[in-house]
Design an enzyme around this catalytic site. Sequence first.
Site, mmCIF file in Angstrom:
data_model
loop_
_atom_site.group_PDB
_atom_site.id
_atom_site.type_symbol
_atom_site.label_atom_id
_atom_site.label_comp_id
_atom_site.label_asym_id
_atom_site.label_seq_id
_atom_site.Cartn_x
_atom_site.Cartn_y
_atom_site.Cartn_z
ATOM 1 N N ARG A 85 -10.960 10.337 -17.540
ATOM 2 C CA ARG A 85 -11.973 9.507 -18.211
ATOM 3 C C ARG A 85 -12.711 10.278 -19.308
ATOM 4 O O ARG A 85 -13.136 9.690 -20.298
ATOM 5 C CB ARG A 85 -12.965 8.961 -17.187
ATOM 6 C CG ARG A 85 -12.330 7.838 -16.393
ATOM 7 C CD ARG A 85 -13.285 7.196 -15.435
ATOM 8 N NE ARG A 85 -12.765 5.897 -15.042
ATOM 9 C CZ ARG A 85 -13.064 5.281 -13.905
ATOM 10 N NH1 ARG A 85 -13.874 5.848 -13.037
ATOM 11 N NH2 ARG A 85 -12.558 4.102 -13.635
ATOM 12 N N LYS A 106 -3.822 -6.875 -0.472
ATOM 13 C CA LYS A 106 -4.202 -8.191 0.040
ATOM 14 C C LYS A 106 -4.116 -9.319 -0.982
ATOM 15 O O LYS A 106 -4.474 -9.156 -2.140
ATOM 16 C CB LYS A 106 -5.642 -8.113 0.580
ATOM 17 C CG LYS A 106 -5.719 -7.141 1.760
ATOM 18 C CD LYS A 106 -6.952 -7.277 2.627
ATOM 19 C CE LYS A 106 -8.220 -7.359 1.900
ATOM 20 N NZ LYS A 106 -9.414 -6.891 2.508
ATOM 21 N N GLY A 147 -6.372 0.252 -10.335
ATOM 22 C CA GLY A 147 -6.656 1.647 -10.047
ATOM 23 C C GLY A 147 -5.520 2.346 -9.325
ATOM 24 O O GLY A 147 -5.061 3.415 -9.747
ATOM 25 N N GLY A 197 -11.558 -2.285 -11.311
ATOM 26 C CA GLY A 197 -12.178 -3.606 -11.160
ATOM 27 C C GLY A 197 -12.233 -4.380 -12.464
ATOM 28 O O GLY A 197 -12.012 -5.594 -12.490
HETATM 29 P P1 ADP Z 1 -4.649 -1.736 -7.401
HETATM 30 O O1 ADP Z 1 -5.757 -0.726 -7.182
HETATM 31 O O2 ADP Z 1 -3.549 -1.188 -8.261
HETATM 32 O O3 ADP Z 1 -5.180 -3.050 -7.893
HETATM 33 P P2 ADP Z 1 -4.683 -2.507 -4.623
HETATM 34 O O4 ADP Z 1 -5.992 -1.808 -4.443
HETATM 35 O O5 ADP Z 1 -4.687 -3.985 -4.587
HETATM 36 O O6 ADP Z 1 -3.971 -2.008 -5.976
HETATM 37 O O7 ADP Z 1 -3.667 -2.056 -3.495
HETATM 38 C C1 ADP Z 1 -3.280 -0.733 -3.309
HETATM 39 C C2 ADP Z 1 -2.917 -0.451 -1.891
HETATM 40 O O8 ADP Z 1 -1.978 -1.385 -1.381
HETATM 41 C C3 ADP Z 1 -2.266 0.901 -1.767
HETATM 42 O O9 ADP Z 1 -3.146 1.770 -1.100
HETATM 43 C C4 ADP Z 1 -1.011 0.635 -0.950
HETATM 44 O O10 ADP Z 1 -0.805 1.565 0.084
HETATM 45 C C5 ADP Z 1 -1.271 -0.745 -0.363
HETATM 46 N N1 ADP Z 1 -0.022 -1.429 -0.009
HETATM 47 C C6 ADP Z 1 1.040 -1.702 -0.786
HETATM 48 N N2 ADP Z 1 2.033 -2.270 -0.080
HETATM 49 C C7 ADP Z 1 1.603 -2.365 1.200
HETATM 50 C C8 ADP Z 1 2.182 -2.848 2.413
HETATM 51 N N3 ADP Z 1 3.406 -3.356 2.445
HETATM 52 N N4 ADP Z 1 1.435 -2.772 3.537
HETATM 53 C C9 ADP Z 1 0.201 -2.244 3.513
HETATM 54 N N5 ADP Z 1 -0.398 -1.780 2.391
HETATM 55 C C10 ADP Z 1 0.290 -1.835 1.245
HETATM 56 MG MG MG Z 2 -7.195 -0.509 -5.569
#
Ligand code: ADP
Ligand code: MG
Length: 398
Positions: free
Chosen positions: A36, A203, A355, A378
Amino acid sequence: MAKKTIRDIQVKGKKVLIRVDFNVPLKNGVITDENRIVEALPTIKYVLEQGGRAIVFSHLGRVKDEADKAKNSLEVVAKRLSEHLKQHVVFVPVTRGKVLEDAVANLKNGEILMFENTRFEDLDGNKESKNHPELGKYWASLGDVFVNDAFGTAHRDAASNVGIAANISSTVAGFLLEKEINFIGGTLENPKRPFVAILGGAKVSDKIEVIQNLLKIADKVLIGGGMAFTFFKAMGYEVGKSLLEVDKVELAKELLIQANGKIELGDDIYTGKAFDAETKKNVRNIQSIPADEMGLDIGPRTIAIFEKFIQEAKTVVWNGPLGVFEFPRFSEGTKSIALSIAGIKNQATTIIGGGDSAAAVIQFGLSDGFTHISTGGGASLEYLEGKVLPGIQCVDDK
Ligand code: ADP
Ligand code: MG
């Protein structure tokens, strides 16, 4: 809407307020990732080279009590910034008052100061985070023009972004904010097609609005990660111990109908018996996930299906890892897809917003393979949801 940028104003001799996002991770007072800081350099350097007087500030972590103040001082960041700039950065250890005002008055053209964590003001009634009008007005009074370059907080109404903008005659975007507006905003407004969106992460509930918005804009939406299992359940499959949001199954059904074939989930997954880096890895068809196993990554056939869509894409937007990439054994899906996207760099605009997805790609050493990796977690999520971000809205229109 086109926004004014720092190139549209004169900064020479002016007191230039620059809101950056220096919310860097710290471990025992040491910066563990300075991305950053590096990303903010072009804007700061430009202001200094043009003979502006730079007044730089940011939030860092949350500040709820005095102990948080000691933990979240920006002094170490000011030091690192000064090393990058090869120039002294005056660090002002307060967020208001005579010491700060004198330091501003003493700045000469081409000089820079940085003041303390804007969230120190949160100790007094969340003035920064709740955008108390008095605070934005006070900070605005310290400068002549305002450059907002903090994309990471653009989804928040804070005194240090919209509060200042409301009280100063000129608010423009810095280079980093401009880049985010052009790449994320511009791409969503006018994507080259085919436009493939890839969504993963843990999720469904975190990403409902992103799915809905991208379903409207993209030609294909590839879904993996933990959220895929709520969709599989909606299609009538048993998902064993996989992540499942029972209360979102109906919504997933509706999204599948609404998508009318646009959503692609693949047809196999890698599973394990435990949420554990060492758990044995199996491949399963989605129709036959054993009751005592959980899906931890997209499977090899699914990877191939996703790759086919990616290879034809002219635009790719990716949010959310496709598996538990933190476990090397289950990083194959996320890594293969990252490689596949990197492979079309010369023919497509490829963007990562999120992130953990950004962290995954950086960890794989593939950052150069992407057109743009968003600096906001976010903020990029809300931007992909199609929301108007206050920190962008407050910038003057061209
Ligand atoms: P981002 O920060 O890129 O938006 P998220 O915060 O929504 O992504 O999700 C990231 C998390 O999702 C990671 O820590 C990863 O381990 C988890 N994840 C991905 N696939 C699965 C899965 N099949 N079961 C449980 N957790 C998962
Ligand atoms: Mg995340």
